[in-house]
Design a protein around this motif. Structure first.
Motif, short mmCIF file in Angstrom:
data_model
loop_
_atom_site.label_atom_id
_atom_site.label_comp_id
_atom_site.label_asym_id
_atom_site.label_seq_id
_atom_site.Cartn_x
_atom_site.Cartn_y
_atom_site.Cartn_z
N LEU A 55 0.85 -1.20 0.00
CA LEU A 55 0.00 0.00 0.00
C LEU A 55 0.88 1.24 0.00
O LEU A 55 2.00 1.21 0.49
N LYS A 56 0.35 2.34 -0.60
CA LYS A 56 1.12 3.59 -0.66
C LYS A 56 0.19 4.79 -0.66
O LYS A 56 -0.87 4.76 -1.28
N TYR A 57 0.60 5.85 0.04
CA TYR A 57 -0.13 7.13 -0.01
C TYR A 57 0.29 7.88 -1.26
O TYR A 57 1.46 7.82 -1.67
N SER A 58 -0.65 8.64 -1.83
CA SER A 58 -0.30 9.44 -3.01
C SER A 58 0.55 10.62 -2.55
O SER A 58 0.45 11.05 -1.40
N PRO A 59 1.39 11.15 -3.45
CA PRO A 59 2.31 12.24 -3.06
C PRO A 59 1.57 13.46 -2.53
O PRO A 59 2.08 14.17 -1.66
N ASP A 60 0.34 13.71 -3.01
CA ASP A 60 -0.37 14.89 -2.47
C ASP A 60 -1.14 14.56 -1.21
O ASP A 60 -1.84 15.40 -0.65
N GLY A 61 -1.06 13.29 -0.77
CA GLY A 61 -1.65 12.93 0.51
C GLY A 61 -3.14 12.70 0.49
O GLY A 61 -3.75 12.50 1.54
N THR A 62 -3.78 12.71 -0.69
CA THR A 62 -5.24 12.58 -0.68
C THR A 62 -5.72 11.15 -0.78
O THR A 62 -6.83 10.84 -0.37
N LEU B 57 3.49 -1.14 -6.08
CA LEU B 57 2.75 0.01 -6.63
C LEU B 57 3.64 1.24 -6.59
O LEU B 57 4.47 1.36 -5.70
N ASP B 58 3.41 2.16 -7.55
CA ASP B 58 4.06 3.48 -7.48
C ASP B 58 3.11 4.55 -7.99
O ASP B 58 2.42 4.33 -8.99
N TRP B 59 3.09 5.71 -7.31
CA TRP B 59 2.29 6.86 -7.76
C TRP B 59 3.14 7.74 -8.66
O TRP B 59 4.36 7.83 -8.49
N SER B 60 2.47 8.45 -9.56
CA SER B 60 3.18 9.46 -10.32
C SER B 60 3.30 10.71 -9.44
O SER B 60 2.54 10.87 -8.48
N SER B 61 4.23 11.60 -9.78
CA SER B 61 4.48 12.77 -8.92
C SER B 61 3.24 13.66 -8.80
O SER B 61 3.04 14.32 -7.78
N ASP B 62 2.39 13.70 -9.86
CA ASP B 62 1.21 14.56 -9.80
C ASP B 62 -0.01 13.82 -9.25
O ASP B 62 -1.13 14.34 -9.32
N SER B 63 0.19 12.60 -8.73
CA SER B 63 -0.88 11.79 -8.13
C SER B 63 -1.97 11.43 -9.11
O SER B 63 -3.08 11.07 -8.71
N ARG B 64 -1.71 11.51 -10.43
CA ARG B 64 -2.78 11.21 -11.38
C ARG B 64 -2.69 9.79 -11.93
O ARG B 64 -3.66 9.30 -12.50
N TYR B 65 -1.55 9.18 -11.78
CA TYR B 65 -1.43 7.82 -12.31
C TYR B 65 -0.85 6.88 -11.25
O TYR B 65 -0.15 7.31 -10.34
N PHE C 265 -0.80 0.27 -15.91
CA PHE C 265 -0.98 1.67 -15.49
C PHE C 265 -2.47 1.95 -15.30
O PHE C 265 -3.31 1.45 -16.06
N TYR C 266 -2.80 2.78 -14.29
CA TYR C 266 -4.19 3.15 -14.05
C TYR C 266 -4.30 4.65 -13.88
O TYR C 266 -3.39 5.29 -13.36
N ARG C 267 -5.48 5.17 -14.30
CA ARG C 267 -5.77 6.57 -14.07
C ARG C 267 -6.36 6.69 -12.67
O ARG C 267 -7.16 5.87 -12.25
N MET C 268 -6.03 7.73 -11.95
CA MET C 268 -6.47 7.91 -10.57
C MET C 268 -7.49 9.05 -10.51
O MET C 268 -7.37 9.99 -11.30
N PRO C 269 -8.39 9.03 -9.56
CA PRO C 269 -8.65 7.97 -8.59
C PRO C 269 -9.64 6.93 -9.11
O PRO C 269 -10.01 6.04 -8.37
N SER C 270 -10.08 7.05 -10.37
CA SER C 270 -11.15 6.15 -10.83
C SER C 270 -10.67 4.71 -10.92
O SER C 270 -11.46 3.78 -10.74
N GLY C 271 -9.40 4.52 -11.24
CA GLY C 271 -8.91 3.15 -11.36
C GLY C 271 -9.07 2.57 -12.74
O GLY C 271 -9.03 1.37 -12.92
N LYS C 272 -9.26 3.46 -13.75
CA LYS C 272 -9.43 2.95 -15.11
C LYS C 272 -8.04 2.63 -15.69
O LYS C 272 -7.11 3.41 -15.53
N TRP D 98 7.57 9.67 -12.00
CA TRP D 98 7.12 8.86 -10.86
C TRP D 98 7.65 9.43 -9.55
O TRP D 98 8.79 9.86 -9.46
N ALA D 99 6.78 9.42 -8.55
CA ALA D 99 7.17 9.96 -7.24
C ALA D 99 8.18 9.04 -6.56
O ALA D 99 9.05 9.48 -5.82
N SER D 100 8.00 7.75 -6.78
CA SER D 100 8.94 6.78 -6.20
C SER D 100 9.09 5.67 -7.22
O SER D 100 8.26 5.54 -8.10
#
Length: 1727
Positions: free
Chosen positions: A414-421, A457-465, A477-484, A497-499
């Motif tokens: 599990l991972k938190y998104s970079p913007d914390g949301t 898992l890894d989040w993109s820096s802008d928390s969109r992917y 790859f998935y689009r966030m937060p919908s998961g498509k 990528w943030a990480s």
């Protein structure tokens, strides 16, 4: 491109959180420096509580599970698990290895213990027998080994108050061991009435034979000797895991969480209950205690270490904590603070401070934790559980925020998104759930694209992917937060990528090896700033790669420490540290990151010394930064030295085929020829794949090798001497610093290294047993005592030897790439270097192992292939020559500079007093000053500079130089082309020796009337050699193609040469210029022959299965011989030039008429009548006998008949040259064989006058010249082996007594019922007298008193104490000999019966006994050396040789006080049938009853086995040392006598040669005696005595006795010899005779026993008396002067004794036995 090289940064282990408390005990101690030593995972830890600092020992390759502290408390021994586990002894102060002990245990090492002095270490294995092994740990040598117990052993300890005693305990047993000689003998502890039989977990030894032990029930059991005397009930309420003895008393710790202290008499002092203290908890269990002064260390099951100060016992201080047992998977780092969070299957989550190195918070959850993440603001900690639930805690106080369970299967990531949301949660249900953090973790989306469980898992820096990896290796790859799911690659192109923690993806391709699809990398974390990536895998290895690394198989640096799989690895928030966690070892490692810029200042972080390499030689990318391998080196690395069949396999193969061919051997075969050959000169030098193998000896001769021969060449006389001890290719040669001894290593399944003397060409020592396939490099140490060798097995094993003793000192795996050279440090005998393909390694010895460090190249150089290396003028300096022509200069392990020395590789290097000399592929020799600053002088090897008188011809200018040596004012040079040259300091060059270059040599022809021969080889040269005294090459011509055959015309003017492309030439025999050439065939021309007489026709055979016939004059083809089904191998003309005989590969023998080539069928009788111009055929009835018994695996490749048609010489695929009598009819003829070539002998030819035999050796490139010696001329030489593959059956002789002794099978008491096997049938049930063969093997002794019953271990009842053996009637004569001896100047005699050794006083008849044997004694001998007075050795029966208590053994004991001096457990299964002491009394020789009849030599005082070898396939009766030697001995037995020499660790034997004494056959030999000047006498079954000089029979004393000569005795003081045999007493003859020193005259003695025949089995001579033992179990003393007989002892002869009755009122008793006698015995008079 960057990914090609390893990153320049480095990790340093800084801290390890944890302690191994589970499944281990007694693994925590105070060192002398008041530091604490323990272990976790694969790391030994030394912790200093004062400075709060850890030091690490990282010499292990897997989990450590046992630890022992040396009595001086500085050194530590640790043992590990694994397939080949080893023990390391290391220094707790410097954390460097002192010694490595290996190669004995399997599975793991369960316990360790040092003895009181700290000299010896005992270890217990985890194998099925729980082997116990005692080591001399400094030398790395095993002293003794025995199977420990059938069940687990938990603790072992030396008795610190009695030397050589140990105690071990474990599941339901305790054993008390005594170490004597090489044998460990156990006695089981008797639990008796005092306590229950139960598992003992720990023990401590005390004074007065007391042992205290802790039991599973919590009681302490107290032992005295081997008996339980009392128990201390309820010392603990549950199992006692640990017991520690110190000056003040004992400390115990148990499962009940209590520590108890006891005084020295085990009275209780105090108890500390850790569960009750403020740090305690329910279920605390103590695994280890250590009491020192007022401090107590406690280690618990749950990985904590407490320190208790005795007077504040309720405040234990917690100094180390770790996760408890259970897998550790969860790891997260705090985003802003130096904190790490871990969660484990022990259900706890813990927060560690990376700065204070301490645990700062801990919280227990309901479920095992599998993953963790910290929110971007550092407030929340999310935990994923094994049951699929999710818990979020506040970091501040560990209180729960929310608990969600949406999934059934474990949450893995599990991972938190970079913007914390958002929080993304991946589970094993193959889906990722997205939760909104602000909405109190409401589920807002779901990603369902994966088909397998989610791993990363890894989040993109802008928390969109979001990118995910799953178990099938897919990256989605998935689009966030919908998961498509995003399927469009373009959309993902520019995403940052943030990480980066994913293991698959373009950026991390390089972390995977090139050709593998395995997924064993568990975790990755990228450091974007430092451009470096860290990975963790299933093998416990952490690797650093450059980031990004795009190409598979990138270079890396690797670090070990974790033992098994590492589950997770992360960078700390500021990239200062790397945190890694181990799954099974549940430990947390904290590594300090040292970036590139810091590295430059700190060279002290040289690669850490560890047994595994921390530098990446494992990487396998295409190394474009390494230059291409030089073609020559590449060629060499591709040579394989594997053989289909090794010479070592021959004996077994012969045995197998012998069975098949039993019937074929019935008819009497022709004897081997009387003529012999002797190696005279060898043309050739092995330079094509060997280097530095050419030296000057002390007296200026030149020593080198070719094929299987060591050659010593005298350049003044142009003669050679040979060392012929090897039986396959020699690959390396080194010379002793004194220049008189040479070491050579060969190819073989178990290849040997021979050290031999260049003066005498005798072997001094032979080393084997540790290499495979071959030995490719050897080197002597500067003091000449040690030798290092390198093998060509896959791991290029390095072995360090004490060569004189033949002992292996240390062994280790060298490198996976080929090693070319090994060099020992001249200043430090414990250090050496190895160099080879892409590596240079610096080694130092540590006990039985070697510790290697790779040369540290640094940013300066590149890793290059090293071809040669030498040490410089200090111990730090080393120099190596590379494949690119540079010389590298090393200091310690660092490369300091490189100097360009040659164009192309530097193959050889030699250090001088002032400076160096190098030689390279460019054919130049360069002399340098002592620091490689200036090149002082160069010499080029050119034809122009050959000295005027030089013999031979240089093949080409500037040949590649492979060896250089200096001495005697010259430079000695060996070239790749097989030439040896001597360069004068002023420049002129002399050619000394030359041979063919690399490639098989097949073609060979001798001149019709001159002593010259021609050879042609696959090296594309045709050469003419002078065989007369000049021994040089007369002419050479390069050909377009290699050739296989050649032939001189009958007038010697022309020479025909067949080439490999189907063409052939005829050249002028003097100038080698073409006369004519043809090209009619496509395949190899295999044989070519001019017709006899005028040489009108030329027959040319090819692999196309045709023979073409040409008319030489008209140069036309006139006929073709068709009809062969396979390729042609040999052709011969008849004398008239009309008939051709042909052999083919399908073993057809065909005849064709010349010149048309019409096929003829000729019956075999006619073939013999035809006179042939030459005979080189290997088929047909005339040479049926030349095919060996193992003809299926080997081919006879060539033969040649002498011109007088008497001797046929053959060459075969095993490198043997053999001589047969011609015609060799009948299968498997007898022969003489000679080994000098290594693999195939491709051709053999006699010269025109038969004075020389010339042979060529195929792949070994050599041409050997042998002189032919007629029958009368016979100097004996070791190379004459007169053997045949099958011993004939007709010889040997027969005697019932001998037959019977040979067939006895000994029953082994240990395996039979209690006292004796009840063999035989009770008298009233017996039908008939059993025949000899059925006679049961039971003892003739009296029924034994109870005291002797050794097997009452299992019974509870006490043995009856008051029976003491007082008198034994009887003596074992029926199947033993030479087992009665005088002691104390004839006052006492010593002999044996049953399992008792008896000392019998002649005057008083008083007997005393040695009763330590536990089964029948079969042989006895007395040490004759004055230093070992009254020392006796006896050998007994036993079962399989597993070194357990029932194995056969030899006891050496003092006859007067009956003390056991040494016990040798041996590998002779079944029993020991003969023992003999050497001249100095220090060595003991033993012979076994096993099928190989093994002969073993022992240093009996140390219990060390020096050498062992299969003696003979038939029974050996006696083996005895020569009375004046420690190295020479003789063995005799069924149809053989062998003369043995001990060389180092090897036993070399020669068969007795029957020589030319007419019609002697090898008989069965029964006894042996010795005379001066190397004379040996052997007594035979027929009553003759054979007299041998060296190993040749020189005369026979016919009928020395009428029956077999069973016993012979050599008197040391006057050399007189006594013989004893089986005879009927008559006036002149007697069964005992006394002879003079040379067995010329004798005096006979009759034994007045009243028997029909006397059968003497043992004789011994004292002062004026002869002692005789007979088959009838009597011992008789005969006076030499008056021949008076005095019977000292008698007994029943044979067969079980059944009847026994005592007289009702007097001290008589009667006994009756199956030997047909009833005897009346008087107890008082003892008769």
């Amino acid at each position: 491109m960057a990914a090609r090289s390893a990153p320049n940064c480095h990790l340093r282990l800084e801290w390890v959180y944890g302690y191994r408390g589970h499944q281990c005990r007694n693994n925590l101690y105070y060192t002398a420096a008041k530091e604490i030593v323990y272990f976790v995972a694969g790391v030994g830890v030394v912790y200093s509580p004062r400075e709060h600092r850890q030091k690490f020992y990282r010499g292990h390759s897997d989990d450590i599970i046992s630890l022992a502290l040396h009595p001086e408390r500085v050194l530590v021994a640790t043992g590990q698990v694994g397939k080949e586990p080893y023990i390391c002894v290391w220094d707790s102060y410097t954390v460097q290895t002192v010694s490595v002990l290996k190669d004995i245990h399997t599975h793991g090492i369960a316990c360790l213990s040092f003895d009181l002095e700290g000299q010896r270490l005992v270890s217990v294995g985890l194998d099925s027998k729980n082997a116990i092994c005692v080591w001399d740990w400094r030398k790395g040598k095993m002293l003794s080994m025995a199977p420990g117990h059938t069940d687990r052993i938990f603790d072992i300890s030396w008795d610190l108050y009695q030397p050589n005693k140990l105690v071990s305990c474990g599941v339901k047993h305790i054993k008390f061991w005594s170490l004597c000689g090489n044998s460990l003998t156990p006695k089981r502890g008797v639990f008796g009435k005092a306590g229950d039989l139960q598992t003992i977990l720990c023990l401590a030894c005390a004074r007065d034979e007391l042992t205290y032990s802790g039991a599973l029930s919590g009681d302490v059991y107290v032992w005295k000797g081997i008996n339980l005397i009392r128990t201390i009930q309820g010392a603990h309420t549950a199992g006692i895991f640990s017991m520690n003895a110190c000056e003040e008393g004992f400390a115990t710790g148990g499962r009940d969480g209590c520590i108890r202290l006891w005084d020295l008499t085990f009275k209780p002092i105090t108890v500390i209950d850790l569960r009750e203290t403020d740090q305690g908890y329910k279920g605390l269990s103590v695994r280890s205690v250590c009491w020192r002064g007022d401090h107590i260390l406690v280690g618990t099951q749950d990985s904590e270490i407490f320190e208790i100060v005795v007077h504040e016992r309720n405040k234990p201080f917690l100094i180390m904590q770790g996760h408890c047992e259970g897998e550790l998977w969860a790891l997260a780092v705090h985003p802003t603070k130096p904190l790490a969070m871990t969660g484990s299957d022990d259900r706890s989550v813990r927060i560690w401070s990376l700065i204070d190195h301490a645990l700062i918070a801990r919280c227990n959850m309901e479920e095992p934790i599998r993953c963790a993440a910290v929110s971007t603001d550092g407030i929340h900690l999310a935990l994923g559980m094994k049951d699929g639930s999710l818990t979020v805690l506040r970091v501040r106080d560990m209180t729960e925020v929310v608990h969600i369970k949406d999934r059934k299967e474990a949450i893995h990531e599990l991972k938190y998104s970079p913007d914390g949301t958002f929080l993304a949660v991946g589970s094993n249900d193959s889906s990722v759930d997205i939760y909104g953090v602000v909405q109190r973790y409401k589920k807002v989306g779901e990603c369902v694209g994966s088909l397998s469980f989610i791993t990363h898992l890894d989040w993109s820096s802008d928390s969109r992917y979001l990118q995910t990896n799953d178990g099938s290796g897919k990256r989605l790859f998935y689009r966030m937060p919908s998961g498509k799911e995003v399927t469009n690659k373009e959309e993902m192109k520019g995403v940052q990528w943030a990480s980066w923690t994913c293991v698959s993806g373009l950026e991390v391709n390089g972390i995977w090896p090139k050709y593998s699809d395995i997924n064993d990398i568990n975790s990755v974390d990228g450091n974007f700033i430092g451009q470096v990536l860290v990975t963790a895998d299933d093998y416990g290895i952490i690797k650093l790669f450059r980031y990004p690394c795009l190409r598979k198989g990138a270079k890396f640096k690797k670090y070990i420490g974790h033992s098994a799989h590492i589950t997770n690895v992360r960078w700390s928030h500021d990239y200062q540290w790397v945190i890694s966690i181990g799954g099974a070892d549940h430990s947390v490692f904290q590594w300090k990151f040292i970036p590139e810029r810091k590295l430059k200042d700190s060279l002290h972080i040289a690669p850490q010394e560890s047994l595994a390499d921390s530098n990446s030689d494992e990487s396998d990318s295409d190394q474009s930064d390494v230059p291409e391998l030089d073609s020559e080196i590449e060629q060499e690395t591709q040579i394989t030295y594997h053989r289909q069949v090794y010479k070592e396999d021959l004996p077994q193969l012969k045995e197998q085929y012998r069975e098949k061919h039993k019937s074929a051997t019935s008819k009497r075969r022709v004897r081997a020829p009387g003529q012999s050959i002797r190696l005279h000169f060898v043309h050739g030098y092995r330079g094509y794949d060997c280097r530095s193998n050419l030296f000057y000896t002390q007296i200026g001769e030149i020593v080198y090798h070719v094929a299987a021969v060591g050659v010593i060449y005298n350049r003044q006389q142009n003669t050679q001497r040979f060392y012929l001890g090897h039986d396959d290719d020699i690959l390396c040669l080194a010379i002793h610093p004194l220049k008189d001894y040479v070491a050579t290593g060969q190819v073989g399944r178990d290849p040997s290294i021979h050290i031999w003397d260049t003066e005498t060409t005798k072997p001094l020592s032979i080393l084997k047993g540790y290499h495979q396939y071959g030995v490719c490099a050897v080197d002597f140490s500067a003091d000449g005592k040690r030798l290092a060798s390198v093998g060509i097995d896959d791991s290029h094993t390095i072995v360090l030897w004490d060569w004189k003793k033949g002992e292996k000192l240390s062994v280790t795996r060298g490198n996976k790439d080929k090693i070319f050279v090994v060099k020992m440090n001249p200043y430090m005998p414990d250090k050496l270097i190895t160099a080879g393909i892409k590596h240079m390694k610096f080694w130092r010895r540590a006990g039985g192992g070697l510790i290697g460090r790779k040369g540290y190249i640094g940013p300066l150089g590149k890793s290059d292939t090293m071809m040669c290396a030498v040490y410089g003028w200090t111990e730090e300096m080393a120099f190596s020559g590379t494949s690119t022509g540079d010389v590298c200069i090393w200091k310690d392990i660092f490369l300091i500079k490189t100097v360009k020395a040659h164009d192309g590789p530097v193959f050889s290097m030699h250090a001088l007093e002032k400076g160096f000399v190098t030689g390279g592929k460019d054919g130049v020799i360069a002399l340098w000053d002592d620091s490689f600053e200036r090149c002082l002088k160069t010499y080029a090897i050119k034809r122009a500079s050959l000295a005027p008188g030089s013999k031979g011809l240089l093949l080409e200018d500037n040949p590649s130089i492979r060896a250089i040596s200096l001495g005697h004012g010259h430079i000695l040079v060996g070239t790749k082309n097989g030439e040896i040259l001597e360069v004068d300091k002023s420049g002129p060059i002399t050619l000394l020796v030359q041979g063919h270059m690399e490639g098989d040599v097949w073609g060979l022809a001798t001149h019709p009337h001159l002593p010259i021969c021609a050879t042609v080889s696959d090296d594309k040269t045709l050469r003419i050699w002078d065989l007369s005294p000049s021994h040089c090459m007369l002419a050479v011509r390069k050909l377009k193609k290699g050739g296989r055959c050649c032939c001189f015309s009958p007038d010697g003017k022309a020479l025909a040469v067949g080439l490999n492309d189907g063409s052939f030439l005829i050249v002028n025999a003097d100038t080698l210029e073409d006369l004519v050439s043809f090209h009619h065939r496509k395949d190899v021309i295999s044989d070519i022959r001019f017709s006899p007489g005028s040489g009108k026709y030329l027959a040319v055979a090819s692999y196309d299965s045709f023979v073409d016939i040409y008319n030489v004059m008209s140069s036309k083809r006139v006929g073709i011989c068709k009809g062969a089904t396979s390729y042609i191998t040999h052709i011969d003309w008849d004398l008239r030039g009309k008939l051709l005989q042909i052999n083919t590969g399908a073993k057809e023998q065909l005849f064709f008429e010349a010149p048309r080539g019409k096929k003829q069928i000729i019956p075999s009788l006619e073939v013999e009548k035809i006179s042939w111009a030459s005979w080189t055929s290997v088929l047909g009835s005339c040479c049926e006998g030349i095919w060996p018994i193992i003809g299926e695996v080997t081919d006879v490749t060539a033969s040649c008949l002498t011109s007088d048609n008497v001797v046929l010489a053959t060459g075969d695929d095993f490198g043997f040259v053999k001589l047969f009598r011609y015609p060799a009819k009948g299968k498997f003829g007898k022969f003489k064989k000679y080994v000098a070539h290594s693999t195939h002998v491709t051709n053999v030819r006699w010269t025109y006058d038969d004075s020389l035999l010339v042979t060529v050796g195929g792949p070994d490139t050599s041409l050997m010249v042998w002189t032919y010696e007629m029958e009368g001329y016979r100097e004996k030489r070791p190379c004459d082996s007169e053997e045949s593959d099958i011993e004939s059956e007709e010889d040997g002789g027969y005697d019932s007594d001998v037959m019977r002794e040979n067939e006895i099978t000994y029953t082994i008491r240990a395996l039979s019922t209690n006292i004796r096997p009840m063999f035989g049938i009770k008298p009233h049930l017996q039908q008939k007298e059993p025949t000899v063969d059925e006679r049961p093997p039971v003892s003739r002794a009296l029924p034994q008193p109870e005291k002797l019953q050794t097997n009452n271990v299992g019974k509870k009842k006490r043995p009856i104490e008051d029976l003491v053996l007082e008198l034994v009637f009887g003596y074992r004569g029926k199947d033993c000999r030479n087992n009665v001896h005088y002691l104390n100047d004839g006052n006492d005699i010593i002999y044996h019966t049953a399992s008792v050794g008896i000392l019998h006083n002649v005057a008083t008849g008083f007997q005393s006994f040695y009763q330590e044997h536990n089964d029948d004694i079969l042989c006895l001998t007395v040490n004759q050396h004055p230093k070992f007075i009254n020392v006796v050795a006896t050998g007994q029966v036993g079962d399989s040789a597993d070194m357990s208590a029932t194995a056969p053994s030899i006891h050496i004991w003092d006859a007067v006080n009956k003390q056991t001096l040494s016990i040798l457990r041996c590998y002779h299964s079944k029993g020991v049938c003969s023992v003999s002491f050497s001249a100095t009394g220090k060595l003991l020789l033993s012979v076994g009853l096993d099928p190989e009849h093994t002969i073993t030599i022992w240093k009996w005082q140390e219990g060390a086995k020096i050498a062992s070898r299969a003696g003979h396939n038939q029974r050996i009766f006696v083996a005895e040392f020569r009375p004046d030697s420690d190295t020479q001995f003789v063995s005799v037995g069924v149809k053989h006598v062998r003369f043995w020499t001990l060389a180092g660790r090897a036993l070399l034997s020669k068969k007795g040669l029957l020589s030319t004494i007419e019609d002697t056959r090898m008989q069965t030999m029964l006894a042996v005696a010795f005379g001066a000047n190397n004379l040996t006498f052997t007594g035979t079954i027929s009553g003759d005595v054979c007299v041998w000089k060296d190993h040749v029979l020189c005369r026979v004393v016919a009928k020395a006795h009428n029956g077999p000569v069973f016993a012979m005795y050599t008197t040391l003081r006057d050399g007189l010899i006594v013989t004893g045999g089986k005879e009927r007493p008559s006036k002149e003859g007697g069964a005992v005779k006394l002879w003079d020193q040379e067995l010329r005259r004798c005096r006979a003695f009759r034994l007045e026993t009243g028997q029909i025949t006397d059968c003497v089995r043992s004789v011994c001579r004292g002062k004026g008396k002869i002692l005789v033992g007979t088959k009838n179990a009597e011992i008789i003393e005969v006076g030499e002067k008056n021949a008076v007989c005095n019977i000292l002892v008698n007994g029943h002869m044979d067969g079980p004794i059944w009847g026994l009755a005592t007289h009702p009122s007097r001290d008589f008793f009667l006994s009756a036995a199956e030997d047909g006698t009833v005897r009346l015995w008087d107890i008082a008079d003892k008769v």
